[in-house]
Design an enzyme around this catalytic site. Structure first.
Site, PDB file in Angstrom:
ATOM      1  N   LYS A 102       0.823  -1.209   0.000  1.00 27.01           N
ATOM      2  CA  LYS A 102       0.000   0.000   0.000  1.00 27.01           C
ATOM      3  C   LYS A 102       0.859   1.261   0.000  1.00 27.01           C
ATOM      4  O   LYS A 102       0.513   2.255  -0.644  1.00 27.01           O
ATOM      5  CB  LYS A 102      -0.961   0.008   1.187  1.00 27.01           C
ATOM      6  CG  LYS A 102      -0.338   0.276   2.538  1.00 27.01           C
ATOM      7  CD  LYS A 102      -1.389   0.414   3.620  1.00 27.01           C
ATOM      8  CE  LYS A 102      -0.748   0.673   4.982  1.00 27.01           C
ATOM      9  NZ  LYS A 102       0.003   1.943   5.034  1.00 27.01           N
ATOM     10  N   THR A 103       1.984   1.228   0.731  1.00 21.79           N
ATOM     11  CA  THR A 103       2.842   2.408   0.766  1.00 21.79           C
ATOM     12  C   THR A 103       3.410   2.693  -0.615  1.00 21.79           C
ATOM     13  O   THR A 103       3.446   3.844  -1.068  1.00 21.79           O
ATOM     14  CB  THR A 103       3.980   2.215   1.781  1.00 21.79           C
ATOM     15  OG1 THR A 103       3.422   1.979   3.081  1.00 21.79           O
ATOM     16  CG2 THR A 103       4.873   3.444   1.837  1.00 21.79           C
ATOM     17  N   ASP A 126      -3.833   7.682   4.498  1.00 23.78           N
ATOM     18  CA  ASP A 126      -3.295   6.348   4.779  1.00 23.78           C
ATOM     19  C   ASP A 126      -3.976   5.767   6.014  1.00 23.78           C
ATOM     20  O   ASP A 126      -4.427   6.515   6.897  1.00 23.78           O
ATOM     21  CB  ASP A 126      -1.783   6.464   5.004  1.00 23.78           C
ATOM     22  CG  ASP A 126      -1.099   5.108   5.052  1.00 23.78           C
ATOM     23  OD1 ASP A 126      -1.681   4.119   4.555  1.00 23.78           O
ATOM     24  OD2 ASP A 126       0.014   5.036   5.598  1.00 23.78           O
ATOM     25  N   GLN A 149      -7.814  -4.919   9.335  1.00 19.24           N
ATOM     26  CA  GLN A 149      -6.821  -4.485  10.311  1.00 19.24           C
ATOM     27  C   GLN A 149      -7.320  -3.316  11.165  1.00 19.24           C
ATOM     28  O   GLN A 149      -6.527  -2.552  11.707  1.00 19.24           O
ATOM     29  CB  GLN A 149      -5.516  -4.114   9.601  1.00 19.24           C
ATOM     30  CG  GLN A 149      -4.872  -5.290   8.884  1.00 19.24           C
ATOM     31  CD  GLN A 149      -3.512  -4.946   8.316  1.00 19.24           C
ATOM     32  OE1 GLN A 149      -2.537  -4.727   9.036  1.00 19.24           O
ATOM     33  NE2 GLN A 149      -3.427  -4.889   6.997  1.00 19.24           N
ATOM     34  N   ARG A 166       1.926 -10.736  10.519  1.00 21.19           N
ATOM     35  CA  ARG A 166       3.229 -10.125  10.835  1.00 21.19           C
ATOM     36  C   ARG A 166       4.378 -11.050  10.422  1.00 21.19           C
ATOM     37  O   ARG A 166       5.527 -10.623  10.347  1.00 21.19           O
ATOM     38  CB  ARG A 166       3.365  -9.835  12.327  1.00 21.19           C
ATOM     39  CG  ARG A 166       2.372  -8.872  12.960  1.00 21.19           C
ATOM     40  CD  ARG A 166       2.214  -7.594  12.201  1.00 21.19           C
ATOM     41  NE  ARG A 166       1.088  -7.679  11.259  1.00 21.19           N
ATOM     42  CZ  ARG A 166       0.948  -6.883  10.215  1.00 21.19           C
ATOM     43  NH1 ARG A 166       1.863  -5.979   9.937  1.00 21.19           N
ATOM     44  NH2 ARG A 166      -0.104  -7.003   9.415  1.00 21.19           N
TER      45      ARG A 166
END
Length: 672
Positions: A54-55, A245, A276, A621
């Site tokens: 996504k970043t 974001d 999330q 994670r």
């Protein structure tokens, strides 16, 4: 409903010649990422699964906008940490050059701070307001609580933290405090009238002294934009492209700000993952991301499902966990990474066996060449790791635990900041109280009398010694202390002083007081002050430094990090909430048991669904190895030892997705 909305198709647009762009976006991004980066005008919701880039998508979206002709200053990138915004903009700059550095970016709160200092006069705010952090807020509430006679020994009354939490949650959820007490703080309702009175007094106190707390920043910005069309339209015209974001973490006010900022256009790109959304205890609202298409009708929705982090076996587990969610944007994470590892559910005899298994497997991983820095142990609640910490210490395995006091919350840092804050805002009675009560012989009551007589003065430090004498300070040490404090404050106010120089003067004044107040551990606290001194060197303005300390403070005290050899590294122990956004090669999730995860207090359907999302976050994670463990014999305070069973989020998963291993002996190593 969400799935039906997802199927809405975008209106056809004329094709764009990709050759006009310097960057080959199609080559740099996968198909879904490219669709998001190349989106034209109008609202866009990007559902970005864990590890799906996504970043990178946001960065290329900013670059594409600039290459398409959008002025960099017309792009506003809102994130939840300043570090994230700065890192994104640095990467944009590396992509397209110095124009990327001209993009406006920061947190919601820092953006609000900037706007309110420029335009706040429209709602009666002076630009020199001081920002209270949570601890300051509680101190003010405690002061008012005492003044109003609600904190007497004869009657039990809610503590300052509980009152502050209720006030804060009401603000973040956009509710009246009375409604918030009824919804989430029913145990405080017997004190409803008093709490409402304290809240009203708190608002008056802040207004009279030029103070805003952390929640006020967003609340006041929303009020400013709601009530003043000229300001609203000016901001919306300035920022023609809004990118947000972690949209799943927004609260009600932040969602409203997104709408207000788009008043003259609809160019809002929200990026987030409903799976999330785990911060409702901070006021985050899961409904925001689910109802984005209602807030912005005609919104296009794109899903990023290709994962670049984890092996497929780990993703299969995550997909199975979240697929059972009651409400979601349906997606299935997949990866091109190759690897046969499957997560394992490890059933240990008891808590000690669970700890021994984790410690033993960590040692084995290290022997296999995995750095300790690439290993994490995650848990639902901080106390779940206590037994494991003892086992790691026994085996000399270095670790660091994420949590505890933050740098800005430590007493010595707050003491030093108080002296700087009274220079920036002489009406800041909270900081005056802290600074004065550090003086030997000056208690809270005498400090209040001194404050009443000096805060109205243009240079209150000049009147400090006289006011101290009038307040009845007969002890020579107290008078001398006030004179010394006044001299220090006078030096701080001298023209042209850098924040680093001002801080050095405060530390010199404060050093003997620190050693007197903290004789057991002052060397560690002095190292924190040295760290603070280094941070101050980057600032030219005291106001800017104080605003940053309130909005984006450093997170770790020097004493929170264990001293380990750099090449050795350390295992990370962390709550799942603190681990969001991070990743490790190998992850252990301990206490994955019913009654612990979800916890016994998770009763409502909404709370249980958030616990499910928390399990999803924990699983995603891990890159290469994931172990979920729980003890069969568990101790319950009311029932004694009971038989433990796997978390409801795991116990019905197919065996091919989550095989189970039983530790037969205390010293069993990892399962085959």
């Amino acid at each position: 409903m969400a799935d039906r909305i997802i199927q809405l198709k975008k209106l056809p647009e004329s094709p764009i010649d990709e050759r006009k762009f310097r960057i080959n976006y199609r080559e740099a991004l996968n198909a879904a990422q490219f669709a998001a980066a190349a989106h034209r005008d109008g609202p866009l919701l990007v559902i970005a699964g864990a590890g799906s880039g996504k970043t990178r998508t946001l960065i290329y979206r900013v670059a594409r906008l600039i290459e398409s002709g959008a002025p960099p200053g017309a792009i506003l990138l809102l994130t939840f940490t300043r570090r994230a915004a700065q890192e994104m903009l640095r990467r944009v700059e590396r992509l397209i050059g110095e124009r990327g550095g001209q993009v406006a970016g920061g947190t919601f709160h820092s953006f609000a701070n900037t706007v309110l200092r420029r335009h706040g006069a429209a709602i009666g705010l002076k630009p020199g307001f001081t920002i209270l952090d949570r601890s300051d807020m509680e101190d003010v509430i405690n002061l008012l609580r005492g003044r109003m006679g609600f904190g007497t020994k004869e009657r039990r009354f809610p503590k300052k933290g509980a009152i502050a939490e209720a006030i804060s949650m009401a603000r973040n959820k956009g509710r009246e405090l009375k409604d918030e007490l009824e919804a989430d703080f029913a145990h405080l309702l017997e004190h409803e009238a008093e709490i409402l009175a304290i809240a009203a007094a708190y608002e008056t106190y802040k207004r009279e002294r030029g103070l805003l707390d952390y929640d006020d920043l967003l609340y006041r910005l929303a009020s400013l934009m709601r009530e003043h069309e000229g300001v609203r339209n000016r901001l919306s015209d300035t920022y023609r492209h809004i990118l947000i974001d972690e949209y799943q973490d927004t609260n009600a006010i932040q969602a409203e700000l997104a709408r207000l900022l788009a008043a003259t256009h609809q160019n809002v790109m929200a990026v987030g993952d409903d799976a999330q959304s785990i911060y409702s205890f901070r006021g985050a609202d899961f409904r925001n991301i689910m109802e984005f298409p209602k807030l912005f009708p005609g919104a296009r929705i794109i899903k990023l499902e290709e994962n670049y982090r984890s092996l497929q076996g780990i993703l299969d587990l995550a997909n199975e966990v979240i697929d059972r969610a009651a409400e979601k944007y349906s997606k299935a994470l997949f990866t091109e990474r190759r690897g046969e590892f499957r997560p394992v559910l490890v059933r240990a005899r008891d808590e000690q066996t669970q700890s021994r298994f984790v410690a033993q497997r960590i040692l084995e991983l290290r022997e296999e060449g995995v750095s300790l820095d690439e290993i994490a142990v995650l848990f639902r609640s901080s106390f779940h790791s206590f037994d494991l910490e003892l086992e790691l210490q026994r085996r000399d395995i270095p670790f660091v635990k994420r949590g505890g006091f933050k740098f800005i919350e430590t007493a010595h840092i707050k003491d030093v900041l108080a002296h700087l804050r009274v220079i920036a805002n002489p009406a800041d009675a909270v900081s005056w109280m802290r600074a004065l009560t550090l003086t030997p012989g000056v208690g809270a009551r005498r400090a209040e009398r001194i404050i009443e007589s000096i805060v109205a003065r243009e240079r209150p430090e000049d009147a400090l010694a006289d006011a101290a004498a009038q307040a009845g300070l007969r002890a020579q040490a107290a008078l001398d202390g006030c004179v010394r404090l006044a001299a220090t404050l006078a030096r701080l106010r001298e023209a042209g002083r850098r924040p680093a120089d001002q801080l050095a003067d405060v530390i010199e004044y404060y050093a003997p007081l620190l050693r007197e107040a903290h004789p057991d551990d002052y060397p560690k606290r002095e190292r924190d002050l040295e760290h603070f001194q280094n941070l101050a060197e980057r600032y030219r303005s005291l106001d800017a430094m104080l605003a940053d300390m309130a909005l984006e403070p450093p997170t770790d005290s020097i004493g929170d990090v264990l001293a380990v050899e750099p090449e050795e590294g350390h295992v990370t122990l962390s709550t799942i909430h603190s681990a969001k956004g991070l990743e490790w090669r190998a992850v252990f999730v301990i206490w994955a048991a019913e009654g612990r995860f979800p916890g016994p207090m998770s009763a409502s359907p909404e709370e249980l669904e958030e616990e499910r999302r928390l399990m999803y976050v924990a699983a995603t994670r891990a890159r290469d190895e994931l172990y979920l463990t729980y003890p069969i014999h568990m101790f319950d305070r009311s029932l004694g030892y009971v038989m433990g069973r796997a978390s409801r989020f795991l116990d019905d998963l197919p065996a091919e997705v989550l095989p189970t291993a039983l530790l037969q002996e205390e010293d069993d190593a990892a399962p085959a």
